[in-house]
Design an enzyme around this catalytic site. Structure first.
Site, PDB file in Angstrom:
ATOM      1  N   HIS A   1     -22.174  -7.368  -5.119  1.00  0.00           N
ATOM      2  CA  HIS A   1     -21.867  -8.255  -6.251  1.00  0.00           C
ATOM      3  C   HIS A   1     -22.978  -9.271  -6.517  1.00  0.00           C
ATOM      4  CE1 HIS A   1     -18.113  -6.368  -5.500  1.00  0.00           C
ATOM      5  NE2 HIS A   1     -17.738  -7.151  -4.518  1.00  0.00           N
TER       6      HIS A   1
ATOM      7  N   ASP B   1     -18.750  -1.466  -9.068  1.00  0.00           N
ATOM      8  CA  ASP B   1     -18.894  -2.836  -8.561  1.00  0.00           C
ATOM      9  C   ASP B   1     -18.045  -3.640  -9.553  1.00  0.00           C
ATOM     10  OD1 ASP B   1     -19.594  -5.484  -8.165  1.00  0.00           O
ATOM     11  OD2 ASP B   1     -21.558  -4.930  -7.378  1.00  0.00           O
ATOM     12  N   HIS B   2     -16.827  -3.980  -9.147  1.00  0.00           N
ATOM     13  CA  HIS B   2     -15.896  -4.482 -10.170  1.00  0.00           C
ATOM     14  C   HIS B   2     -16.358  -5.807 -10.782  1.00  0.00           C
ATOM     15  CE1 HIS B   2     -14.236  -6.357  -6.538  1.00  0.00           C
ATOM     16  NE2 HIS B   2     -13.870  -7.343  -7.335  1.00  0.00           N
TER      17      HIS B   2
HETATM   18  P1  NAD Z   1      -5.300   1.942   1.258  1.00  0.00           P
HETATM   19  O1  NAD Z   1      -5.399   2.094   2.751  1.00  0.00           O
HETATM   20  O2  NAD Z   1      -4.217   1.093   0.704  1.00  0.00           O
HETATM   21  O3  NAD Z   1      -5.126   3.392   0.618  1.00  0.00           O
HETATM   22  C1  NAD Z   1      -5.755   4.538   1.125  1.00  0.00           C
HETATM   23  C2  NAD Z   1      -5.160   5.778   0.516  1.00  0.00           C
HETATM   24  O4  NAD Z   1      -5.770   6.924   1.104  1.00  0.00           O
HETATM   25  C3  NAD Z   1      -3.656   5.935   0.727  1.00  0.00           C
HETATM   26  O5  NAD Z   1      -3.107   6.477  -0.449  1.00  0.00           O
HETATM   27  C4  NAD Z   1      -3.587   6.967   1.864  1.00  0.00           C
HETATM   28  O6  NAD Z   1      -2.368   7.688   1.886  1.00  0.00           O
HETATM   29  C5  NAD Z   1      -4.739   7.862   1.518  1.00  0.00           C
HETATM   30  N1  NAD Z   1      -5.233   8.673   2.640  1.00  0.00           N
HETATM   31  C6  NAD Z   1      -5.687   8.261   3.848  1.00  0.00           C
HETATM   32  N2  NAD Z   1      -6.078   9.323   4.588  1.00  0.00           N
HETATM   33  C7  NAD Z   1      -5.903  10.446   3.828  1.00  0.00           C
HETATM   34  C8  NAD Z   1      -6.158  11.830   4.006  1.00  0.00           C
HETATM   35  N3  NAD Z   1      -6.685  12.330   5.130  1.00  0.00           N
HETATM   36  N4  NAD Z   1      -5.853  12.650   2.970  1.00  0.00           N
HETATM   37  C9  NAD Z   1      -5.336  12.181   1.815  1.00  0.00           C
HETATM   38  N5  NAD Z   1      -5.088  10.885   1.597  1.00  0.00           N
HETATM   39  C10 NAD Z   1      -5.357  10.027   2.578  1.00  0.00           C
HETATM   40  O7  NAD Z   1      -6.739   1.491   0.759  1.00  0.00           O
HETATM   41  P2  NAD Z   1      -7.117   0.676  -0.578  1.00  0.00           P
HETATM   42  O8  NAD Z   1      -7.011  -0.773  -0.304  1.00  0.00           O
HETATM   43  O9  NAD Z   1      -6.354   1.228  -1.726  1.00  0.00           O
HETATM   44  O10 NAD Z   1      -8.665   0.995  -0.720  1.00  0.00           O
HETATM   45  C11 NAD Z   1      -9.163   2.250  -1.160  1.00  0.00           C
HETATM   46  C12 NAD Z   1     -10.668   2.150  -1.371  1.00  0.00           C
HETATM   47  O11 NAD Z   1     -10.940   1.151  -2.346  1.00  0.00           O
HETATM   48  C13 NAD Z   1     -11.470   1.721  -0.136  1.00  0.00           C
HETATM   49  O12 NAD Z   1     -12.737   2.325  -0.198  1.00  0.00           O
HETATM   50  C14 NAD Z   1     -11.621   0.219  -0.320  1.00  0.00           C
HETATM   51  O13 NAD Z   1     -12.755  -0.280   0.349  1.00  0.00           O
HETATM   52  C15 NAD Z   1     -11.799   0.148  -1.822  1.00  0.00           C
HETATM   53  N6  NAD Z   1     -11.440  -1.135  -2.416  1.00  0.00           N
HETATM   54  C16 NAD Z   1     -10.158  -1.578  -2.408  1.00  0.00           C
HETATM   55  C17 NAD Z   1      -9.830  -2.774  -3.016  1.00  0.00           C
HETATM   56  C18 NAD Z   1      -8.404  -3.281  -3.076  1.00  0.00           C
HETATM   57  O14 NAD Z   1      -8.169  -4.249  -3.808  1.00  0.00           O
HETATM   58  N7  NAD Z   1      -7.465  -2.686  -2.358  1.00  0.00           N
HETATM   59  C19 NAD Z   1     -10.843  -3.536  -3.627  1.00  0.00           C
HETATM   60  C20 NAD Z   1     -12.156  -3.064  -3.625  1.00  0.00           C
HETATM   61  C21 NAD Z   1     -12.429  -1.856  -3.017  1.00  0.00           C
END
Ligand code: NAD
Length: 495
Positions: free
Chosen positions: A243, A180-181
């Site tokens: 949060h 939980d950042h």
């Molecule tokens: P994103 O869609 O940008 O990245 C997803 C990644 O998963 C990519 O690298 C993609 O290639 C990979 N991927 C998808 N299907 C795949 C498969 N079958 N095999 C291997 N790799 C696969 O998503 P994100 O924004 O980086 O978010 C990732 C996680 O972090 C999510 O759970 C999201 O809720 C959480 N999160 C993200 C943020 C943010 O700032 N982006 C903030 C809080 C939480």
């Protein structure tokens, strides 16, 4: 830098080409590297489905740190520890080459079998990845094995339980680090110090002296490119379940007997157990929801939520929540904890305001309104610091009063002086300190509380959209406090 700072581990990032990895994880790892926490004995594997070479991956990593790297030589040295493995998490065979690479890096960098698995992917993959990590022997090494999980942790209590059960087949609770950042933010971690290191604060921290507590997490942005996810989630699940309830538990908990992970968690869980779970009509009375309309704000014309990309044009998803929470225990009975969060609000800020009770009678003007209330404000972001609002004598003749603010600003407004939340949390995980991660007991209690609200909302009509961009949400959010004789403490000048 002394050598004992250095942490040894192989960090495997599932979703290594994604947004989170690029924007947060690689810069955070770089900061740890430049401070000497990661030095020689570490390696990072980035995995995703795309076919990338190590060199291409390293270029991407260097791009993500270009604004913070002190020199290109240091960036090269950092990136040389990064390896890319094309990998489909749903395909069992892919794990074989990933395991071979992991074992060889373990040897090459002398990592003592220490492994962190960071799941930076969509949550529907968390269960399968964890079970493959176990079944394919990734955790058969001698060192520690830790799993970092991104939010959201489930969609409700039932789905969270299912996810937890699948993770627990492969990892012990104390090996699971649920991010939980907000818990990594400097001023959130400061709540415990402000409370437990200052007798003048902790001795007043109860229902004899505190009138109400307000927690605001406001954003100016709309849903941006997260429409698909957000429309299924909404502010209640996206912000309140995790949060906000985490912040409330840190504010409400009893002093722990030690500052250990176990003791702090124990007290947070007790605080969450004291949170009054609303039923039926009580939900409608104490929880307000809103959704932003189209309108003019911040110098431009903005779309309404229902017009955003990947959002159902008839969506009833809330982009705003305000609520009055009650904590039924000796310390807090009678003190409302008001919370609010939303998108497209008047300003971007996270703030906690603790409003102390008025003095029993006003000796100074005969008019109570002339005395400002004593308020302790904890600024979480973008400013970091505390402000204490007091009354003093106006200089000169007579006994007129005036309000003054005692300010402590922790850093510059852009927060550059304090480490990013992700940096702190990754280091905590490397050190095995889970204090600022959510325990399953906290997650399950929070979901139980939220599910009661979501169920009642599902069965009742909304009148969306009901607030304009650039405001602080629907009028009902103000009425929630005025009917108790309170008002929201200002977070932004625009309010
Ligand atoms: P994103 O869609 O940008 O990245 C997803 C990644 O998963 C990519 O690298 C993609 O290639 C990979 N991927 C998808 N299907 C795949 C498969 N079958 N095999 C291997 N790799 C696969 O998503 P994100 O924004 O980086 O978010 C990732 C996680 O972090 C999510 O759970 C999201 O809720 C959480 N999160 C993200 C943020 C943010 O700032 N982006 C903030 C809080 C939480």
């Amino acid at each position: 830098m002394t050598d004992n700072l250095e942490q040894k581990a192989l960090i495997t990032i599932f979703g290594g080409t994604g947004d989170l990895a690029n924007r947060k994880l690689y810069p955070s790892l770089y900061h740890l590297f430049s401070k000497g926490y990661l030095k020689k004995n570490f390696a990072v594997i980035g995995t995703a489905r795309r076919e990338w070479s190590n060199d291409f991956f390293r270029d991407k990593v260097k791009e993500s740190i270009q604004d913070i790297a002190t020199s290109s030589a240091e960036a090269d040295e950092f990136a040389s520890h990064f390896y890319y493995q094309s990998h489909d998490v749903t395909n069992k065979e892919s794990y074989v080459s990933l395991k071979t690479l992991s074992d060889s890096l373990d040897q090459k960098y002398d990592l003592a079998g220490n492994r962190i698995f960071y799941l930076a992917m969509a949550p529907n993959f968390f269960g399968i990845i964890a079970s493959r990590i176990k079944s394919e022997g990734f955790v058969d090494t001698k060192g520690f094995h830790r799993l970092i999980i991104e939010k959201p942790f489930g969609h409700d209590l039932e789905s969270a339980k299912e996810l937890n059960d699948s993770l627990r087949e492969a990892f012990h609770e104390d090996e699971i680090y649920r991010i939980d950042h907000y818990l990594g933010k400097e001023m959130i971690q400061n709540i415990s110090v402000i409370r437990f290191a200052n007798s003048i604060i902790e001795s007043l921290w109860n229902n004899r002296y505190i009138d109400n507590i307000q927690v605001t997490l406001s954003e100016t942005l709309g849903v941006e490119d997260r429409g698909r996810y957000y429309d299924e989630s909404g502010a209640l699940r996206d912000m309140v379940q995790n949060h906000i309830l985490q912040i409330v538990s840190l504010l409400a908990m009893e002093p722990p007997i030690k500052l250990s992970t176990k003791e702090i968690r124990h007290e947070k869980v007790r605080a969450l157990r004291s949170l009054r779970v609303y039923e039926g009509e009580e939900v409608l009375k104490n929880f307000i929801r809103g959704q932003y309309s189209a309108g003019h704000a911040f110098g431009k014309e903005l779309k309404g939520y229902r017009e955003e990309d990947n959002v159902n044009p008839e969506s009833n998803t809330e982009t705003f929540v305000a609520a009055k929470l009650l904590i039924d225990n000796f310390r807090w009975t009678g003190v409302p904890f008001y919370i609010r969060t939303g998108k497209r609000l008047a300003g971007k800020a996270t703030q906690i305001a603790i409003r102390f009770k008025d003095v029993p009678m006003n000796l100074f003007s005969g008019d109570m309104a002339a005395l400002g209330g004593n308020v302790l404000v904890i600024h979480i972001q973008p400013n970091e610091g505390i402000t204490l609002h007091l009354n003093v004598k106006k200089p000169g003749q007579g006994m007129e009063t005036m309000p003054v603010n005692l300010n402590y600003a922790h850093s510059s407004p852009d927060g550059m002086n304090t480490p990013e939340a992700y940096e702190k949390l990754i280091l905590d995980c490397l050190r095995g300190d889970a204090t600022y991660f959510s325990h399953w007991d906290e997650v399950s209690l929070s979901w139980n509380f939220i599910d009661h609200v979501a169920d009642v909302w599902k069965g009742t009509d909304t009148h969306f959209p009901n607030y304009k961009p650039g405001t602080m949400g629907p009028d009902e959010a103000d009425e929630l406090l005025t009917k108790d004789g309170f008002s929201w403490f200002k977070v932004h000048e625009e309010e």
